[in-house]
Design a protein around this motif. Structure first.
Motif: not given
Ligand code: BG6
Length: 487
Positions: A183, A220, A345
């Motif tokens: 992130y 999500e 999402k």
């Molecule tokens: C990951 C988690 O760190 O981040 C996942 O293990 C999750 O479960 C993902 O789906 C979400 O990442 P993003 O970038 O799609 O928001």
């Protein structure tokens, strides 16, 4: 300027992360002209593959997952720098053979012996690999830099994280350890500090005098898919809150650092996590909601997913109220929520300001509080809501919006988190990586909640796939006369 020349050794070279994220990121860095000239990737895996086989597979991966379209001329410049090495990384003996192999690659590509060891494997192997590298002397090369990149999860509680950390920093030292929180590589997370500290407009209001509450959401639409094995032992609290959500919170709540040095920034961030109010068992019941998705129409429930127990008590949703106990934030709730199988999402932060106290327009029921929305994904941008007179009416007031949509503009194709993060490892900039004290402080907070949950069995499933989570999450804000603002 730091010498970026290096060999990147990827443990888990045939895994999903390497295929979808790491190799496409390398390719995109080359498109951007950022990949060092003296550079090679060595992918390590157990399968029997030649360099050629491996390159062909990664070619397909780039086609499917890279943000830039595959261009043969660029691929030709990248492909000869990618190697595949078959090796059982759990076998200490095998590392004796790896040492001269890597030296050969270093020489061929003139990397000067600088290395990145990227651990894209299951977490139970992290400690072992690092110790094996050390034992075989692979990372002992004079006048070079040797860095290790650790994927999440970094432990599954404070105790296991500590154990792992000791093993790693014994070999690599903290300053050469790069703990990934992808992130932090997202454009809008990097933008939070700029928005806050490069504008006179927000910082003076960024406190409990003017802010009513902060909402941080990352939802999500996907479920756990094929990751049931991992997720069963993790759950949303460990998977999302401990890492991504608390990182977001610390960027929103931190004080202004005195300079942009990676450690100065992280000093401020960790203060926020350390200032989080510890929750007693009773408070966990009141302030933390957990959920698990159940079936809905054709959508499977979590308990029907692959490698998930039929009576699983793993949470796929968490909503909680956190409080930062310092002068700036006392009394301001931070509502955090994350869940799988939601209707949408979206990751965003909403800062809701207070209403003017001595309101001149107090009769106007349309009057809404100001909100500042930081959109992280899929839309990237900043949105401000305020009140204005509706044209043509005498005094009707209506909320209006000022929008800055960063990725709506033509020609903006934001780099993916992994591009930025890999580039930063090469440059030796750890700003966007979690330092050990941040990781341990977040575990401490999260462990307290998980501990309290043990004495309170959940009634799962408690929300339907494709809906906004359990009703208790609405009550959490309702009880305080607030509501989740739409994301
Ligand atoms: C990951 C988690 O760190 O981040 C996942 O293990 C999750 O479960 C993902 O789906 C979400 O990442 P993003 O970038 O799609 O928001």
């Amino acid at each position: 300027i730091e010498d970026l020349s290096c060999t990147m050794v990827v443990f888990g070279g045939t895994g999903d992360l390497t295929h979808r994220k790491l190799i496409p990121a390398i390719y995109n860095l080359e498109v951007e002209g950022l990949l060092p000239k003296n550079f090679a990737v060595v992918a390590i895996g157990r399968r029997d593959l030649t360099d050629e086989d491996y390159r062909n597979k990664k070619y397909e991966g780039i086609k499917d997952f890279s943000r830039f379209k595959l261009d043969e001329a660029i691929w030709n410049k990248v492909k000869d720098r990618i190697y595949y090495k078959k090796l059982d990384f759990t076998n200490a003996e095998a590392y004796n053979e790896l040492a001269p192999y890597l030296k050969g690659i270093d020489t061929k590509h003139n990397t000067g012996g600088n290395r990145i060891y990227y651990l894209a494997v299951a977490p139970e192997f992290f400690g072992n690999i690092v110790e094996n590298l050390d034992r075989a002397g692979i990372n002992h090369i004079k006048n070079t830099w040797q860095r290790v990149v650790i994927e999440k999860p970094f432990g599954r509680n404070l105790e296991s994280a500590e154990e792992l950390n000791t093993k790693i920093v014994n070999v690599f030292k903290e300053e050469n350890t790069y703990r990934i929180d992808h992130y932090l590589g997202k454009e809008m997370l990097q933008n939070i500090m700029v928005i806050r500290f490069a504008n006179m407009l927000f910082e003076p209001l960024w406190n409990n005098r003017y802010i009513d509450n902060v909402q941080i959401t990352s939802c999500e639409t996907v479920g756990v898919g094929s990751r049931g094995g991992y997720y069963e032992k993790s759950g949303a609290m460990r998977d999302m809150i401990q890492s991504h959500m608390l990182q977001l919170l610390s960027l929103i709540a931190m004080d202004k650092p005195s300079n942009l040095d990676p450690n100065t920034i992280r000093d401020e961030k960790v203060k926020v996590i350390n200032a989080l109010k510890e929750l007693s068992e009773e408070e966990v019941k009141e302030n933390v909601v957990r959920g698990q998705y159940g079936a809905n129409n054709n959508e499977k429930g979590y308990r029907e997913e692959e490698r998930v127990a039929k009576d699983s008590e793993t949470e796929t949703y968490v909503a909680l109220k956190a409080e930062v106990e310092n002068a700036r934030w006392a009394g301001v709730p931070f509502y955090i929520r994350t869940g799988k199988k939601m209707p949408k999402k979206s990751t965003e932060v909403i800062i809701q300001f207070k209403l003017e106290e001595d309101r001149l327009y107090f009769n106007e029921d349309e009057l809404l509080p100001n909100t500042l929305v930081i959109r992280v994904q899929p839309m990237e941008g900043v949105f401000l809501q305020f009140n204005a007179k509706e044209p043509g009416t005498r005094k009707k007031i209506a909320p209006v919006h000022m929008d800055f949509c960063q990725n709506c503009q033509v020609g903006i194709n934001s780099p993916e988190a992994y591009e930025r993060l890999l580039y930063d490892v090469m440059r030796g900039d750890a700003t966007l990586f979690a330092r050990w004290d941040e990781v341990s402080a977040s575990w401490k907070y999260v462990d307290g909640i998980i501990e309290a949950w043990k004495n309170d069995r959940p009634q799962f499933p408690n929300y339907k796939s494709g809906t906004w989570g359990p009703k208790e999450a609405l009550d959490l804000l309702d009880e305080e006369d607030r509501k989740w603002l739409e994301v």
